[in-house]
Design an enzyme around this catalytic site. Structure first.
Site, PDB file in Angstrom:
ATOM      1  N   LEU A   1       0.837  -1.214   0.000  1.00  0.00           N
ATOM      2  CA  LEU A   1       0.000   0.000   0.000  1.00  0.00           C
ATOM      3  C   LEU A   1       0.863   1.252   0.000  1.00  0.00           C
ATOM      4  O   LEU A   1       0.826   2.065   0.932  1.00  0.00           O
ATOM      5  CB  LEU A   1      -0.995   0.007   1.170  1.00  0.00           C
TER       6      LEU A   1
ATOM      7  N   THR B   1       7.249  -5.106 -18.607  1.00  0.00           N
ATOM      8  CA  THR B   1       6.825  -4.005 -19.478  1.00  0.00           C
ATOM      9  C   THR B   1       7.578  -4.019 -20.803  1.00  0.00           C
ATOM     10  O   THR B   1       8.704  -4.527 -20.881  1.00  0.00           O
ATOM     11  CB  THR B   1       7.091  -2.660 -18.752  1.00  0.00           C
ATOM     12  N   ASP B   2       6.968  -3.419 -21.819  1.00  0.00           N
ATOM     13  CA  ASP B   2       7.670  -3.294 -23.108  1.00  0.00           C
ATOM     14  C   ASP B   2       8.826  -2.286 -23.026  1.00  0.00           C
ATOM     15  O   ASP B   2       9.681  -2.245 -23.916  1.00  0.00           O
ATOM     16  CB  ASP B   2       6.690  -2.896 -24.230  1.00  0.00           C
ATOM     17  N   GLU B   3       8.866  -1.498 -21.937  1.00  0.00           N
ATOM     18  CA  GLU B   3       9.896  -0.453 -21.861  1.00  0.00           C
ATOM     19  C   GLU B   3      11.305  -1.029 -21.732  1.00  0.00           C
ATOM     20  O   GLU B   3      12.282  -0.333 -21.971  1.00  0.00           O
ATOM     21  CB  GLU B   3       9.573   0.516 -20.703  1.00  0.00           C
TER      22      GLU B   3
ATOM     23  N   TYR C   1      13.424   3.273 -14.210  1.00  0.00           N
ATOM     24  CA  TYR C   1      12.294   2.333 -14.114  1.00  0.00           C
ATOM     25  C   TYR C   1      12.522   1.138 -15.039  1.00  0.00           C
ATOM     26  O   TYR C   1      12.494  -0.014 -14.603  1.00  0.00           O
ATOM     27  CB  TYR C   1      10.976   3.044 -14.474  1.00  0.00           C
TER      28      TYR C   1
ATOM     29  N   LYS D   1      13.198  -2.880 -14.209  1.00  0.00           N
ATOM     30  CA  LYS D   1      12.338  -3.973 -14.692  1.00  0.00           C
ATOM     31  C   LYS D   1      13.160  -4.950 -15.541  1.00  0.00           C
ATOM     32  O   LYS D   1      12.994  -6.170 -15.434  1.00  0.00           O
ATOM     33  CB  LYS D   1      11.166  -3.417 -15.511  1.00  0.00           C
TER      34      LYS D   1
ATOM     35  N   ARG E   1       2.928   5.905 -27.958  1.00  0.00           N
ATOM     36  CA  ARG E   1       2.712   4.779 -27.059  1.00  0.00           C
ATOM     37  C   ARG E   1       1.642   3.878 -27.671  1.00  0.00           C
ATOM     38  O   ARG E   1       0.771   4.339 -28.405  1.00  0.00           O
ATOM     39  CB  ARG E   1       2.259   5.261 -25.664  1.00  0.00           C
TER      40      ARG E   1
HETATM   41  P1  NAD Z   1       0.834   0.650  -9.801  1.00  0.00           P
HETATM   42  O1  NAD Z   1       1.930   1.612  -9.472  1.00  0.00           O
HETATM   43  O2  NAD Z   1      -0.536   1.152 -10.069  1.00  0.00           O
HETATM   44  O3  NAD Z   1       0.703  -0.417  -8.615  1.00  0.00           O
HETATM   45  C1  NAD Z   1       1.807  -1.000  -8.003  1.00  0.00           C
HETATM   46  C2  NAD Z   1       1.343  -1.752  -6.756  1.00  0.00           C
HETATM   47  O4  NAD Z   1       2.487  -2.368  -6.146  1.00  0.00           O
HETATM   48  C3  NAD Z   1       0.705  -0.839  -5.699  1.00  0.00           C
HETATM   49  O5  NAD Z   1      -0.460  -1.442  -5.167  1.00  0.00           O
HETATM   50  C4  NAD Z   1       1.792  -0.708  -4.640  1.00  0.00           C
HETATM   51  O6  NAD Z   1       1.273  -0.484  -3.330  1.00  0.00           O
HETATM   52  C5  NAD Z   1       2.479  -2.056  -4.754  1.00  0.00           C
HETATM   53  N1  NAD Z   1       3.874  -1.999  -4.289  1.00  0.00           N
HETATM   54  C6  NAD Z   1       4.829  -1.098  -4.655  1.00  0.00           C
HETATM   55  N2  NAD Z   1       5.972  -1.345  -3.986  1.00  0.00           N
HETATM   56  C7  NAD Z   1       5.733  -2.434  -3.210  1.00  0.00           C
HETATM   57  C8  NAD Z   1       6.541  -3.181  -2.308  1.00  0.00           C
HETATM   58  N3  NAD Z   1       7.810  -2.832  -2.046  1.00  0.00           N
HETATM   59  N4  NAD Z   1       5.988  -4.258  -1.694  1.00  0.00           N
HETATM   60  C9  NAD Z   1       4.699  -4.615  -1.928  1.00  0.00           C
HETATM   61  N5  NAD Z   1       3.887  -3.929  -2.764  1.00  0.00           N
HETATM   62  C10 NAD Z   1       4.414  -2.853  -3.402  1.00  0.00           C
HETATM   63  O7  NAD Z   1       1.406  -0.211 -11.013  1.00  0.00           O
HETATM   64  P2  NAD Z   1       0.637  -0.843 -12.252  1.00  0.00           P
HETATM   65  O8  NAD Z   1       0.524   0.156 -13.326  1.00  0.00           O
HETATM   66  O9  NAD Z   1      -0.571  -1.550 -11.774  1.00  0.00           O
HETATM   67  O10 NAD Z   1       1.721  -1.912 -12.734  1.00  0.00           O
HETATM   68  C11 NAD Z   1       1.735  -3.234 -12.205  1.00  0.00           C
HETATM   69  C12 NAD Z   1       2.850  -4.016 -12.854  1.00  0.00           C
HETATM   70  O11 NAD Z   1       2.656  -4.057 -14.264  1.00  0.00           O
HETATM   71  C13 NAD Z   1       4.243  -3.433 -12.620  1.00  0.00           C
HETATM   72  O12 NAD Z   1       5.128  -4.494 -12.412  1.00  0.00           O
HETATM   73  C14 NAD Z   1       4.544  -2.699 -13.919  1.00  0.00           C
HETATM   74  O13 NAD Z   1       5.931  -2.668 -14.160  1.00  0.00           O
HETATM   75  C15 NAD Z   1       3.812  -3.565 -14.928  1.00  0.00           C
HETATM   76  N6  NAD Z   1       3.357  -2.880 -16.146  1.00  0.00           N
HETATM   77  C16 NAD Z   1       2.619  -1.737 -16.060  1.00  0.00           C
HETATM   78  C17 NAD Z   1       2.150  -1.140 -17.236  1.00  0.00           C
HETATM   79  C18 NAD Z   1       1.279   0.098 -17.208  1.00  0.00           C
HETATM   80  O14 NAD Z   1       0.967   0.637 -18.264  1.00  0.00           O
HETATM   81  N7  NAD Z   1       0.826   0.562 -16.060  1.00  0.00           N
HETATM   82  C19 NAD Z   1       2.461  -1.698 -18.484  1.00  0.00           C
HETATM   83  C20 NAD Z   1       3.231  -2.871 -18.523  1.00  0.00           C
HETATM   84  C21 NAD Z   1       3.663  -3.455 -17.345  1.00  0.00           C
HETATM   85  P1  TYD Z   2       3.068   7.687 -18.841  1.00  0.00           P
HETATM   86  O1  TYD Z   2       1.594   7.541 -18.648  1.00  0.00           O
HETATM   87  O2  TYD Z   2       3.882   8.230 -17.722  1.00  0.00           O
HETATM   88  O3  TYD Z   2       3.590   6.249 -19.289  1.00  0.00           O
HETATM   89  P2  TYD Z   2       5.086   5.809 -19.827  1.00  0.00           P
HETATM   90  O4  TYD Z   2       6.038   6.890 -19.584  1.00  0.00           O
HETATM   91  O5  TYD Z   2       5.361   4.618 -18.974  1.00  0.00           O
HETATM   92  O6  TYD Z   2       4.896   5.488 -21.265  1.00  0.00           O
HETATM   93  O7  TYD Z   2       3.329   8.603 -20.111  1.00  0.00           O
HETATM   94  C1  TYD Z   2       2.798   8.283 -21.372  1.00  0.00           C
HETATM   95  C2  TYD Z   2       3.357   9.295 -22.365  1.00  0.00           C
HETATM   96  O8  TYD Z   2       2.834  10.592 -22.056  1.00  0.00           O
HETATM   97  C3  TYD Z   2       4.863   9.421 -22.303  1.00  0.00           C
HETATM   98  O9  TYD Z   2       5.364   9.643 -23.626  1.00  0.00           O
HETATM   99  C4  TYD Z   2       5.089  10.666 -21.460  1.00  0.00           C
HETATM  100  C5  TYD Z   2       3.888  11.524 -21.788  1.00  0.00           C
HETATM  101  N1  TYD Z   2       3.409  12.407 -20.703  1.00  0.00           N
HETATM  102  C6  TYD Z   2       3.176  13.767 -20.943  1.00  0.00           C
HETATM  103  O10 TYD Z   2       3.355  14.266 -22.070  1.00  0.00           O
HETATM  104  N2  TYD Z   2       2.715  14.543 -19.909  1.00  0.00           N
HETATM  105  C7  TYD Z   2       2.522  14.055 -18.673  1.00  0.00           C
HETATM  106  O11 TYD Z   2       2.128  14.825 -17.758  1.00  0.00           O
HETATM  107  C8  TYD Z   2       2.745  12.648 -18.430  1.00  0.00           C
HETATM  108  C9  TYD Z   2       2.521  12.044 -17.073  1.00  0.00           C
HETATM  109  C10 TYD Z   2       3.185  11.870 -19.487  1.00  0.00           C
END
Ligand code: NAD
Ligand code: TYD
Length: 349
Positions: free
Chosen positions: A36, A131-133, A156, A160, A220
């Site tokens: 959390l 992630t694809d990143e 980040y 990953k 993206r």
């Molecule tokens: P988020 O930041 O919304 O949620 C992360 C969760 O992990 C939170 O509930 C947080 O409390 C918990 N957490 C963080 N540090 C912790 C720790 N030390 N111990 C236990 N719990 C912890 O992230 P998300 O967007 O839901 O992403 C989830 C996963 O999917 C991540 O591994 C991320 O790299 C991956 N991912 C995300 C995206 C995206 O677009 N959001 C895309 C591809 C992959």
């Molecule tokens: P984000 O949602 O942070 O995802 P990621 O960086 O993991 O792809 O950002 C998506 C795209 O939007 C990225 O190219 C950065 C851009 N961005 C802005 O232009 N303004 C903003 O305030 C944020 C948060 C992101």
């Protein structure tokens, strides 16, 4: 009863995964381990928190003894590991937490799995969500394949990538039954408004400037979070041990075009004159090391597991906007307090 540990289940994607698993598999016990952090929110799971096949444990994955004890207590059959620090901008201002949680935390979970499973891997799965990143940044052409060499550029994505390598090393070295998937940008309900789409929706609603990094030309590939959750279910149950699956929407958008679209949808929903929200667009300093383009080739998961996205971007975005507008209390709760501090620091000019 199968016992499945989901880490990070109170976050954005994790809460959708938990909801799907708890409802679809009443004969599984789903344990949600979550620290959390600012991104973890129990409100994301209000609808299932009282189900008998769901249990929440507040814990930090970097707490080695705590994690080992939890694995000993539950003897999990499977792990779906989503817990992570997930926001690129925060990894630029404060990288250390990313190394601790994303690398050391993953290592603890791998070691705890080895500890309870020994060499008895039948019907056991350690599934790491990535992630694809990790693949870096594309030019105008091409797509990320499962075989694309890693080339992470932000703290980040480097953290990953590092965790992906360690997970694979545990497969090759110790035979741990691992699976990995690498997904493109998710959007949908319950996403913390530090990420682009909910941030823009919230700022339009509050008539605040819409910060566009650089010229808004970065691209993206957006996928609806519920389709990602379904893909995770498919990989967990049907994917091959030792394999990696790329997950994406074949849905590339230039940031500025996406922001224009969101402005237009919001103007329509709010009954504004056409073009009103676009006036809020403000070009701000670019993100350091800003990756230009991400695009996933999801052929492997389509051909081998039959997974394809279930909604168009138009449908998914419309339902997403509606969710945020209908859940202003959720948004208010997550944007008070520390969010304001983060926001003011991140967007000061
Ligand atoms: P988020 O930041 O919304 O949620 C992360 C969760 O992990 C939170 O509930 C947080 O409390 C918990 N957490 C963080 N540090 C912790 C720790 N030390 N111990 C236990 N719990 C912890 O992230 P998300 O967007 O839901 O992403 C989830 C996963 O999917 C991540 O591994 C991320 O790299 C991956 N991912 C995300 C995206 C995206 O677009 N959001 C895309 C591809 C992959
Ligand atoms: P984000 O949602 O942070 O995802 P990621 O960086 O993991 O792809 O950002 C998506 C795209 O939007 C990225 O190219 C950065 C851009 N961005 C802005 O232009 N303004 C903003 O305030 C944020 C948060 C992101």
């Amino acid at each position: 009863m199968k016992k499945i540990l989901v880490t990070g289940g109170s976050g954005f994607i994790g809460s959708h995964v938990i909801r799907l698993l708890v409802n679809k598999y009443p004969d599984y016990l789903i344990v949600n381990l979550d620290k959390l952090t600012y991104a973890g929110n129990p409100e994301n799971l209000l609808d299932i928190e009282n189900k008998s096949n769901y249990k929440f444990v507040k814990m930090d994955i970097t707490d080695e003894a705590g994690v080992f004890n939890l694995f000993e207590e539950y003897q999990f059959d499977g792990v779906i590991h989503l817990a992570a620090e997930s926001h690129v901008d925060r990894s630029i201002s404060n990288p250390n937490e990313f190394i601790n949680t994303n690398i050391v935390g993953t290592l603890n979970l791998l070691n705890a799995s080895r500890n309870i499973w020994g060499n008895e891997f039948e019907n056991k799965i350690f599934y790491h969500i990535s992630t694809d990143e990790v693949y870096g940044s594309l030019g105008d052409e091409g797509f990320f394949l499962e075989t694309t060499p890693y080339d992470p550029r932000s703290p980040y994505s480097a953290s990953k990538a590092s965790s992906d390598h360690i997970v694979r090393a545990y497969f090759y070295t110790f035979g741990l039954p691992v699976k990995i998937s690498n997904c493109s940008n998710n959007y949908g309900s319950h996403q913390f408004p530090e990420k682009l789409i909910p941030l823009i929706i919230n700022n339009i609603k509050n008539e605040k400037p819409l910060p566009v990094y650089g010229k808004g030309e970065n691209i993206r590939d957006w996928l609806w979070v519920e389709d990602h959750a379904k893909a995770i279910d498919d990989v967990f149950h049907k994917g091959q041990i030792g394999e990696t699956y790329n997950i994406g929407g074949h849905n590339e958008w230039k940031n500025i075009d996406l922001i224009h679209l969101l402005c237009d949808i919001m103007d329509q929903k709010l009954g504004n004159s056409i073009g009103k929200s676009r006036e809020l667009i403000t070009f701000v300093k670019d993100r350091a090391g800003h990756d230009m383009r991400y695009a996933i080739d999801a052929t492997k998961i389509k051909d081998t597991l039959g997974w394809i996205p279930s909604v168009t971007f138009e449908q998914g975005l419309k339902s997403t906007v509606e969710w945020y507008l209908e859940n202003q209390k959720w948004m208010k709760n997550v944007t008070s307090g520390s969010y304001l501090e983060y926001y003011n620091e991140q967007y000061k000019q």
